[in-house]
Design an enzyme around this catalytic site. Structure first.
Site, mmCIF file in Angstrom:
data_model
loop_
_atom_site.group_PDB
_atom_site.id
_atom_site.type_symbol
_atom_site.label_atom_id
_atom_site.label_comp_id
_atom_site.label_asym_id
_atom_site.label_seq_id
_atom_site.Cartn_x
_atom_site.Cartn_y
_atom_site.Cartn_z
ATOM 1 N N ASP A 133 43.022 2.568 13.593
ATOM 2 C CA ASP A 133 43.909 3.555 12.954
ATOM 3 C C ASP A 133 45.148 2.920 12.320
ATOM 4 O O ASP A 133 45.788 3.529 11.459
ATOM 5 C CB ASP A 133 44.376 4.604 13.978
ATOM 6 C CG ASP A 133 43.221 5.315 14.667
ATOM 7 O OD1 ASP A 133 42.118 5.339 14.086
ATOM 8 O OD2 ASP A 133 43.414 5.831 15.785
ATOM 9 N N ARG A 273 28.760 17.414 -1.444
ATOM 10 C CA ARG A 273 28.141 16.962 -0.194
ATOM 11 C C ARG A 273 29.204 16.267 0.664
ATOM 12 O O ARG A 273 30.195 15.765 0.139
ATOM 13 C CB ARG A 273 27.015 15.957 -0.469
ATOM 14 C CG ARG A 273 25.826 16.551 -1.212
ATOM 15 C CD ARG A 273 25.005 17.454 -0.294
ATOM 16 N NE ARG A 273 23.776 17.890 -0.924
ATOM 17 C CZ ARG A 273 23.636 19.001 -1.656
ATOM 18 N NH1 ARG A 273 24.679 19.789 -1.877
ATOM 19 N NH2 ARG A 273 22.471 19.311 -2.182
HETATM 20 O O1 F6P Z 1 41.768 5.677 17.872
HETATM 21 C C1 F6P Z 1 40.554 5.262 17.346
HETATM 22 C C2 F6P Z 1 39.662 6.429 17.056
HETATM 23 O O2 F6P Z 1 38.467 5.935 16.487
HETATM 24 C C3 F6P Z 1 40.267 7.518 16.190
HETATM 25 O O3 F6P Z 1 40.275 7.181 14.823
HETATM 26 C C4 F6P Z 1 39.383 8.691 16.527
HETATM 27 O O4 F6P Z 1 40.025 9.917 16.311
HETATM 28 C C5 F6P Z 1 39.119 8.478 17.997
HETATM 29 O O5 F6P Z 1 39.325 7.116 18.259
HETATM 30 C C6 F6P Z 1 37.725 8.855 18.423
HETATM 31 O O6 F6P Z 1 37.659 8.733 19.797
HETATM 32 P P1 F6P Z 1 36.313 8.694 20.636
HETATM 33 O O7 F6P Z 1 35.701 7.323 20.444
HETATM 34 O O8 F6P Z 1 36.771 8.891 22.031
HETATM 35 O O9 F6P Z 1 35.428 9.752 20.105
#
Ligand code: F6P
Length: 349
Positions: A133, A273
């Site tokens: 992120d 889409r």
């Molecule tokens: O923080 C990394 C991340 O991939 C975010 O971008 C995303 O919202 C979240 O983790 C998804 O989390 P999980 O792997 O627990 O579904």
């Protein structure tokens, strides 16, 4: 040196995995051994310190892992500070396992725990900022981000050819939680026609105007990148997969892409889409940039401990690896630089 005088470094990876974690682990082990420390791998993030799940890390354990995605230590979103009992177990096991130092590799949650353990309990810990992120305040870049951006950019390139063939709008939903770093940087790299980020709420009318303008100049297909944390201007809530929260109180974002795609088709009549890239963005081999950044972070983390500079986080400033006190990192989310968004906007429509 007699075995009992060898100091020991515990290392863990917490939160969502990302490419480059193994590069950090390898670098920590290699640098630590050169300085005569022993390294203990803690399994599955903070959970390993609650449940006492560890393994010694040797040269052999880290051999060949540099290009591998994921983490050889495993990870979890365990929050050991949620209960007093778990916190006591963590502190007790640090003593029991004779861990003189800790290296915690993670994002805001894992590093937030590290910060509290350092400030409130005197644990000698150094943090390493990780996350696709790129939202950790205190460093110019987290490792894992560059790889995620490369994956999304490739996906946008691929979507371009099918979008053009069918004269469609392609909406690509990307991760990034409450910041739009992945969306903006990959959208810029992939030549997206509109990029939707949490930093810039827009109305559906504004989005459609951009696509109609492009259509009017004869470009009958478009790519719209939408960050999972984007909200239409005026919308009250984030779009989430369900009502549940993770152990750190985060919602599970996801689904905004589908909503945007439906609205675009409804308002413009353009066939639309949606592609949700999901965890593909976190998988696979790290880019060379992330391998090198992770390696430099790992080396620096050990050297900081060696110099007595714990309670810190390694950081990238410009091209230099440096560090900042943990209490000055992650006070807020690091949002996308407005200059990047302004640049991206020049290519809309
Ligand atoms: O923080 C990394 C991340 O991939 C975010 O971008 C995303 O919202 C979240 O983790 C998804 O989390 P999980 O792997 O627990 O579904």
């Amino acid at each position: 040196m007699a075995k009992h005088s060898v100091k020991s470094i515990g290392i863990l990876t917490g939160g969502g995995d990302c490419p480059g974690l193994n590069a950090v682990i390898r670098a920590v082990v290699r640098r630590a051994l050169l300085l005569d420390y022993e390294v203990i791998g803690i399994k599955n993030g903070w959970q390993g310190l609650i449940k006492e799940m560890t393994e010694p890390l040797t040269l052999l354990s880290v051999s060949g892992i540099l290009p591998r995605g994921g983490t050889i230590l495993g990870t979890s979103r365990t929050n050991p500070l949620k209960s007093e009992e778990d916190k006591k177990k963590v502190l007790g096991n640090i003593r029991k396992l004779k861990l003189d130092y800790l290296i915690a590799i993670g994002g805001e949650d894992t590093l937030g725990v590290a910060r509290r353990l350092a400030l409130e309990e005197g644990v000698k810990v150094v943090g390493v900022p990780k996350t696709i992120d790129n939202d950790v305040e205190g460093t110019d870049q987290t490792f894992g981000f560059d790889t995620a951006v490369s994956i999304v950019t490739e996906a946008i390139d691929r979507l371009h050819t099918t979008a053009e063939s069918h004269q469609r709008v392609m909406v690509v939903e990307v991760m990034g939680r409450h910041t739009g770093w992945i969306a903006v940087v990959s959208g810029l790299a992939g030549g997206a026609d509109c990029i939707l980020t949490p930093e810039r709420p827009m109305t559906i009318q504004e989005i459609c105007r951009i696509l109609e303008k492009r259509h009017a100049r004869g470009r009958l297909f478009s790519i719209v990148v939408v960050a999972e944390g984007f909200q239409l201007a005026g919308a009250e809530d984030l779009v989430t997969k369900d009502q549940s929260l993770d152990p750190f109180g985060h919602v599970h974002l996801g689904g905004i892409g589908e909503i945007i795609a439906q609205q675009i088709e409804k308002h413009t009549g353009f066939e639309t889409r949606v592609t949700v890239l999901g965890h593909i963005q976190r998988g696979g081999s790290p880019t060379s940039f992330d391998r090198v950044l992770g390696t430099r972070y790992g080396v620096k983390a050990v050297e900081l401990l060696h110099e007595g500079k714990w309670g810190t986080m390694v950081a990238l400033r410009g091209n230099k690896i440096t560090y900042i006190p943990l209490e000055r990192a992650m006070r807020k989310l690091k949002h996308v630089d407005p200059e990047l968004i302004r640049t991206a906007e020049m290519f809309y429509g």
